[in-house]
Design a protein around this motif. Structure first.
Motif, PDB file in Angstrom:
ATOM      1  N   LYS A  84     -15.385 -17.055 -91.948  1.00 36.22           N
ATOM      2  CA  LYS A  84     -14.991 -14.780 -91.506  1.00 36.22           C
ATOM      3  C   LYS A  84     -13.250 -15.500 -92.485  1.00 36.22           C
ATOM      4  O   LYS A  84     -12.998 -16.429 -92.289  1.00 36.22           O
ATOM      5  CB  LYS A  84     -14.927 -14.763 -90.719  1.00 36.22           C
ATOM      6  CG  LYS A  84     -14.402 -13.018 -90.913  1.00 36.22           C
ATOM      7  CD  LYS A  84     -14.627 -12.611 -89.666  1.00 36.22           C
ATOM      8  CE  LYS A  84     -14.481 -11.123 -89.629  1.00 36.22           C
ATOM      9  NZ  LYS A  84     -14.803 -10.473 -88.628  1.00 36.22           N
ATOM     10  N   LYS A  85     -13.307 -15.077 -93.556  1.00 36.42           N
ATOM     11  CA  LYS A  85     -11.125 -14.764 -93.783  1.00 36.42           C
ATOM     12  C   LYS A  85     -11.675 -13.090 -94.074  1.00 36.42           C
ATOM     13  O   LYS A  85     -12.631 -12.020 -95.086  1.00 36.42           O
ATOM     14  CB  LYS A  85     -11.469 -15.549 -95.245  1.00 36.42           C
ATOM     15  CG  LYS A  85     -11.866 -16.970 -95.409  1.00 36.42           C
ATOM     16  CD  LYS A  85     -10.832 -18.060 -95.390  1.00 36.42           C
ATOM     17  CE  LYS A  85     -10.883 -19.252 -95.721  1.00 36.42           C
ATOM     18  NZ  LYS A  85      -9.351 -20.023 -95.123  1.00 36.42           N
ATOM     19  N   GLU A  86     -10.681 -13.084 -93.956  1.00 39.24           N
ATOM     20  CA  GLU A  86      -9.665 -11.545 -93.859  1.00 39.24           C
ATOM     21  C   GLU A  86      -8.568 -11.247 -94.998  1.00 39.24           C
ATOM     22  O   GLU A  86      -7.930 -12.186 -94.197  1.00 39.24           O
ATOM     23  CB  GLU A  86     -10.068 -10.685 -92.627  1.00 39.24           C
ATOM     24  CG  GLU A  86     -10.421 -10.685 -91.813  1.00 39.24           C
ATOM     25  CD  GLU A  86     -10.465 -10.207 -90.671  1.00 39.24           C
ATOM     26  OE1 GLU A  86      -8.975  -9.866 -90.273  1.00 39.24           O
ATOM     27  OE2 GLU A  86     -10.821 -10.338 -89.481  1.00 39.24           O
ATOM     28  N   ILE A 136     -21.849 -18.663 -94.090  1.00 39.19           N
ATOM     29  CA  ILE A 136     -22.939 -19.489 -93.944  1.00 39.19           C
ATOM     30  C   ILE A 136     -21.668 -20.916 -94.239  1.00 39.19           C
ATOM     31  O   ILE A 136     -22.110 -22.470 -93.364  1.00 39.19           O
ATOM     32  CB  ILE A 136     -24.445 -19.833 -93.490  1.00 39.19           C
ATOM     33  CG1 ILE A 136     -24.562 -20.156 -94.451  1.00 39.19           C
ATOM     34  CG2 ILE A 136     -24.294 -18.771 -93.089  1.00 39.19           C
ATOM     35  CD1 ILE A 136     -25.995 -20.774 -94.662  1.00 39.19           C
ATOM     36  N   ASP A 137     -21.148 -20.967 -95.425  1.00 35.44           N
ATOM     37  CA  ASP A 137     -20.951 -22.013 -95.945  1.00 35.44           C
ATOM     38  C   ASP A 137     -19.116 -21.989 -96.167  1.00 35.44           C
ATOM     39  O   ASP A 137     -18.766 -20.982 -96.991  1.00 35.44           O
ATOM     40  CB  ASP A 137     -21.186 -22.312 -97.230  1.00 35.44           C
ATOM     41  CG  ASP A 137     -20.807 -23.523 -98.245  1.00 35.44           C
ATOM     42  OD1 ASP A 137     -19.873 -24.435 -97.521  1.00 35.44           O
ATOM     43  OD2 ASP A 137     -21.162 -24.555 -98.911  1.00 35.44           O
ATOM     44  N   GLN A 138     -18.007 -22.625 -95.151  1.00 41.26           N
ATOM     45  CA  GLN A 138     -17.331 -22.343 -95.313  1.00 41.26           C
ATOM     46  C   GLN A 138     -16.353 -23.459 -96.997  1.00 41.26           C
ATOM     47  O   GLN A 138     -14.996 -22.106 -96.565  1.00 41.26           O
ATOM     48  CB  GLN A 138     -16.280 -23.555 -94.368  1.00 41.26           C
ATOM     49  CG  GLN A 138     -14.761 -23.052 -93.622  1.00 41.26           C
ATOM     50  CD  GLN A 138     -14.458 -24.571 -92.840  1.00 41.26           C
ATOM     51  OE1 GLN A 138     -15.036 -25.325 -93.170  1.00 41.26           O
ATOM     52  NE2 GLN A 138     -13.183 -24.233 -92.372  1.00 41.26           N
ATOM     53  N   GLN A 139     -16.735 -23.560 -97.240  1.00 44.84           N
ATOM     54  CA  GLN A 139     -16.411 -24.333 -98.791  1.00 44.84           C
ATOM     55  C   GLN A 139     -16.352 -22.676 -98.852  1.00 44.84           C
ATOM     56  O   GLN A 139     -15.470 -22.627-100.201  1.00 44.84           O
ATOM     57  CB  GLN A 139     -17.281 -25.095 -99.723  1.00 44.84           C
ATOM     58  CG  GLN A 139     -16.085 -26.122-100.534  1.00 44.84           C
ATOM     59  CD  GLN A 139     -16.502 -25.355-102.035  1.00 44.84           C
ATOM     60  OE1 GLN A 139     -17.553 -25.320-102.426  1.00 44.84           O
ATOM     61  NE2 GLN A 139     -15.498 -25.196-102.942  1.00 44.84           N
ATOM     62  N   LYS A 140     -17.466 -22.323 -99.330  1.00 45.17           N
ATOM     63  CA  LYS A 140     -17.556 -20.955-100.217  1.00 45.17           C
ATOM     64  C   LYS A 140     -16.539 -19.917-100.201  1.00 45.17           C
ATOM     65  O   LYS A 140     -16.025 -18.981-100.611  1.00 45.17           O
ATOM     66  CB  LYS A 140     -19.157 -20.672-100.782  1.00 45.17           C
ATOM     67  CG  LYS A 140     -19.777 -21.646-101.449  1.00 45.17           C
ATOM     68  CD  LYS A 140     -21.801 -21.020-102.021  1.00 45.17           C
ATOM     69  CE  LYS A 140     -22.327 -22.285-102.902  1.00 45.17           C
ATOM     70  NZ  LYS A 140     -22.664 -22.014-102.833  1.00 45.17           N
ATOM     71  N   VAL A 141     -17.061 -19.698 -98.793  1.00 47.03           N
ATOM     72  CA  VAL A 141     -16.191 -18.276 -98.302  1.00 47.03           C
ATOM     73  C   VAL A 141     -14.719 -18.652 -98.759  1.00 47.03           C
ATOM     74  O   VAL A 141     -14.453 -17.635 -99.456  1.00 47.03           O
ATOM     75  CB  VAL A 141     -16.533 -18.198 -96.819  1.00 47.03           C
ATOM     76  CG1 VAL A 141     -15.046 -17.061 -96.122  1.00 47.03           C
ATOM     77  CG2 VAL A 141     -17.904 -18.614 -96.205  1.00 47.03           C
ATOM     78  N   GLY A 161       0.616  -7.496-102.925  1.00 42.82           N
ATOM     79  CA  GLY A 161      -0.313  -8.283-103.774  1.00 42.82           C
ATOM     80  C   GLY A 161      -1.247  -8.245-102.690  1.00 42.82           C
ATOM     81  O   GLY A 161      -1.462  -7.494-101.127  1.00 42.82           O
ATOM     82  N   ILE A 162      -2.190  -9.518-102.630  1.00 43.09           N
ATOM     83  CA  ILE A 162      -3.521  -9.694-102.251  1.00 43.09           C
ATOM     84  C   ILE A 162      -3.135 -10.609-101.136  1.00 43.09           C
ATOM     85  O   ILE A 162      -2.982 -11.959-101.598  1.00 43.09           O
ATOM     86  CB  ILE A 162      -4.848  -9.745-102.448  1.00 43.09           C
ATOM     87  CG1 ILE A 162      -4.792  -8.799-102.897  1.00 43.09           C
ATOM     88  CG2 ILE A 162      -5.916 -10.126-101.666  1.00 43.09           C
ATOM     89  CD1 ILE A 162      -6.347  -8.506-104.228  1.00 43.09           C
ATOM     90  N   ARG A 163      -2.875 -10.558 -99.378  1.00 47.68           N
ATOM     91  CA  ARG A 163      -2.626 -12.091 -99.077  1.00 47.68           C
ATOM     92  C   ARG A 163      -3.562 -12.663 -97.784  1.00 47.68           C
ATOM     93  O   ARG A 163      -4.105 -10.871 -97.665  1.00 47.68           O
ATOM     94  CB  ARG A 163      -1.168 -11.727 -98.566  1.00 47.68           C
ATOM     95  CG  ARG A 163      -1.195 -11.157 -97.255  1.00 47.68           C
ATOM     96  CD  ARG A 163       0.129 -11.023 -97.125  1.00 47.68           C
ATOM     97  NE  ARG A 163      -0.056  -9.877 -95.672  1.00 47.68           N
ATOM     98  CZ  ARG A 163       1.310  -9.312 -95.578  1.00 47.68           C
ATOM     99  NH1 ARG A 163       2.748  -9.318 -96.362  1.00 47.68           N
ATOM    100  NH2 ARG A 163       1.669  -7.661 -94.556  1.00 47.68           N
ATOM    101  N   TYR A 164      -3.981 -13.468 -97.116  1.00 47.18           N
ATOM    102  CA  TYR A 164      -4.406 -13.797 -95.679  1.00 47.18           C
ATOM    103  C   TYR A 164      -4.207 -12.642 -94.926  1.00 47.18           C
ATOM    104  O   TYR A 164      -2.819 -12.923 -94.597  1.00 47.18           O
ATOM    105  CB  TYR A 164      -4.731 -15.278 -95.648  1.00 47.18           C
ATOM    106  CG  TYR A 164      -5.606 -16.215 -96.682  1.00 47.18           C
ATOM    107  CD1 TYR A 164      -6.919 -15.704 -96.980  1.00 47.18           C
ATOM    108  CD2 TYR A 164      -4.978 -16.315 -97.684  1.00 47.18           C
ATOM    109  CE1 TYR A 164      -7.778 -15.977 -98.105  1.00 47.18           C
ATOM    110  CE2 TYR A 164      -5.454 -17.061 -98.216  1.00 47.18           C
ATOM    111  CZ  TYR A 164      -6.595 -17.533 -98.919  1.00 47.18           C
ATOM    112  OH  TYR A 164      -7.205 -18.255 -99.686  1.00 47.18           O
TER     113      TYR A 164
END
Length: 177
Positions: A84-86, A136-141, A161-164
């Motif tokens: 998961k990335k936010e 489920i794929d860390q690289q694609k996320v 802007g957009i940030r993590y």
């Protein structure tokens, strides 16, 4: 010796793995992932653990040993928990919303930015200033998150802007009279 490569990868409950030649296939509640290792390493399943070992002491074999073990662990984590990335959006008038399968972004351009995520990555926008990317794929996320962030990276003066979510933006002081 590889410190990472020596550690076995534990299989949690509900996750099964099958090794066919140099390919490992991991099944879990969230889906199925597979990883094909090079011929420099060998994999085995013992007592609900996956062990990766190097074949020989060449530099390439030692490099592939730790990397292969990490890739196998990422497969196991992906099918059991997922990744998961936010992202956070900050700026006046900047917002995100889901419209069907498309992510529509208002980022201060003269047009709306439309982003279509890949099939196996789920993108949601619970708030107008928040985007959640899961899969489920860390690289694609990570790649999807980076592509969305590239539309408007955070700038150092106002922080727009957009940030993590956990990213720190070093702020600069503006001009003085």
């Amino acid at each position: 010796m590889s410190r990472i490569g020596k550690k076995p990868v534990n299989l949690p409950d509900g996750v099964t793995a099958k090794i066919t030649g140099q390919t490992i296939e991991v099944h879990g509640p969230k889906g199925t992932r597979s990883f094909m290792a090079t011929h420099d390493v060998s994999m085995s399943i013992n007592d609900n653990c996956i062990e990766v070992s190097a074949r020989g002491q060449s530099k390439r074999a030692r490099q592939q040993w730790g990397m292969s073990r990490t890739q196998v662990q990422n497969c196991v984590i992906g099918v059991s928990e997922g990744f998961k990335k936010e992202l956070e959006i900050s700026g006046v008038g900047y917002r995100a919303q889901m419209q069907g399968n498309l992510l529509k972004l208002n980022l201060g351009y003269s047009h709306e930015v439309e982003f279509a995520p890949p099939e196996d990555v789920k993108v949601t926008a619970p708030k107008q200033t928040e985007i959640i990317i899961e899969g489920i794929d860390q690289q694609k996320v990570g790649e999807v998150a980076a592509n969305i962030r590239n539309w408007r990276p955070p700038e150092p003066y106002k922080g727009k802007g957009i940030r993590y979510k956990d990213e720190y933006i070093f702020r600069k002081e503006g001009k003085k009279k």
